[in-house]
Design an enzyme around this catalytic site. Structure first.
Site, short mmCIF file in Angstrom:
data_model
loop_
_atom_site.label_atom_id
_atom_site.label_comp_id
_atom_site.label_asym_id
_atom_site.label_seq_id
_atom_site.Cartn_x
_atom_site.Cartn_y
_atom_site.Cartn_z
N MET A 28 43.27 40.51 37.07
CA MET A 28 42.67 41.66 37.75
C MET A 28 43.62 42.16 38.84
SD MET A 28 38.61 41.14 37.76
CE MET A 28 38.49 40.10 39.19
N HIS A 75 49.06 33.44 39.44
CA HIS A 75 49.31 34.32 38.28
C HIS A 75 50.76 34.15 37.79
CE1 HIS A 75 46.10 36.67 40.47
NE2 HIS A 75 45.56 36.56 39.28
N ARG A 118 41.26 36.55 46.60
CA ARG A 118 40.21 36.71 47.61
C ARG A 118 40.56 36.01 48.93
NH1 ARG A 118 36.53 36.62 42.80
NH2 ARG A 118 35.55 38.67 42.80
O1 PAF Z 1 40.28 35.66 35.87
C1 PAF Z 1 40.30 36.91 35.99
O2 PAF Z 1 41.10 37.47 36.75
C2 PAF Z 1 39.34 37.76 35.18
O3 PAF Z 1 38.10 37.16 35.09
C3 PAF Z 1 39.88 38.13 33.79
C4 PAF Z 1 40.06 36.91 32.90
C5 PAF Z 1 41.20 38.86 33.92
C6 PAF Z 1 38.88 39.08 33.08
O4 PAF Z 1 38.69 40.24 33.81
#
Ligand code: PAF
Length: 280
Positions: free
Chosen positions: A30, A37, A187
């Site tokens: 997201m 990430h 967050r």
């Molecule tokens: O983990 C996340 O950031 C979200 O839940 C995902 C898997 C991208 C789905 O919107």
């Protein structure tokens, strides 16, 4: 590295790669990317010829009182991180591209989604399953990468892939932490300096739980108690849940025998944070 805004652009690019016999990895996100990430992208780059990172704040997985409007966004920074990590394509659709006006099909699950985060976020996993299924159909990756910090999400996606016969390998990657132990999360940016200090109680309490597990404690309630007491010692923390569940079924366990997930969700001020340990 390209940024695609439409489904068609992604399909055309992937088709081109497939013609060349290349494998494709997908990292669904997201956005507002952090080291957690990056570790997913690193893993995807190592295991696939081409890597797609989706950046989409999915409205369908936010409840009406949740932080959809304020969820942090910074595509320029995300693109720089993806490019440096070796990703090949960012898919950054607008909500209208993913959900047209008469959208009315959903992917939902009867098991795994009722407890833990599903208890306070009743529509969350329906939204997650639906968007992830859509991304799988658009990108058609060989492998997709999810962080273990969202342990319930990882279990739910694995189950969905098995139930619905997506021919995609789901790769779960370890939690990445700040130096002091706080699990990385987009967050975390909501926390004030005082709250940031208080948020340490999540990883610290799990450390105490892990010490008990390491010492051979089998009584799940005992582990929950120790973690609960530690969190309650922090005045800014308010427990949403502390659970000890079977890592495959996500059902609560009394006696720890097989693989177990110890998962917590805690409000620090207004910010809800999650963390966990998994014992295989
Ligand atoms: O983990 C996340 O950031 C979200 O839940 C995902 C898997 C991208 C789905 O919107």
């Amino acid at each position: 590295m390209k940024i695609a805004e439409t489904i068609q652009e992604v399909r055309e690019q992937v088709k081109e790669w497939r013609k060349q016999g290349l494998s494709v990895g997908l990292v669904p996100t997201m956005g507002y990317l952090h080291e957690g990430h990056k570790s997913l992208i690193d893993c995807a780059v190592a295991q696939n010829d081409k890597v797609v990172v989706s950046v989409f704040v999915n409205p369908m997985q936010f409840g009406p009182t949740e932080d959809l409007a304020t969820y942090p966004r910074d595509l320029e920074r995300d693109a720089a991180l993806c490019e440096a990590a070796g990703a090949d394509l960012i898919f950054h659709p607008q909500p209208e591209e993913m959900y047209h006006d008469d959208f009315s099909s959903f992917v939902d699950m009867n098991t795994l989604t009722g407890g833990l985060c599903g208890k306070t976020r009743p529509i969350h996993f329906r939204g997650v399953c639906t968007i992830v299924a859509k991304l799988f159909n658009i990108v058609t990756p060989d492998r997709a990468y999810f962080g273990q910090k969202d342990a319930q999400q990882l279990a739910v996606i694995r189950h969905m892939v098995s139930d619905l016969n997506f021919g995609i390998e789901i790769v779960g990657c370890p939690i990445i932490r700040e130096e002091d132990g706080l699990a990385k999360s987009s967050r975390n940016t909501y926390l004030s300096a005082e709250e940031r200090k208080a948020a340490l109680v999540l990883s610290q309490s799990l450390k105490e739980g892990k010490a008990l597990l390491d010492a051979g404690e089998k009584n799940a309630e005992k582990i929950r108690q120790v973690i609960t007491e530690k969190i309650n010692s922090e005045p800014l923390a308010k427990i949403d849940y502390v659970e000890t569940v079977d890592w495959n079924t996500l059902e609560p366990v009394d006696t720890i025998e097989g693989p177990v997930l110890v998962a917590i969700a805690v409000y620090i001020g207004k910010t809800r944070l999650i963390d966990n340990i998994i014992r295989q």
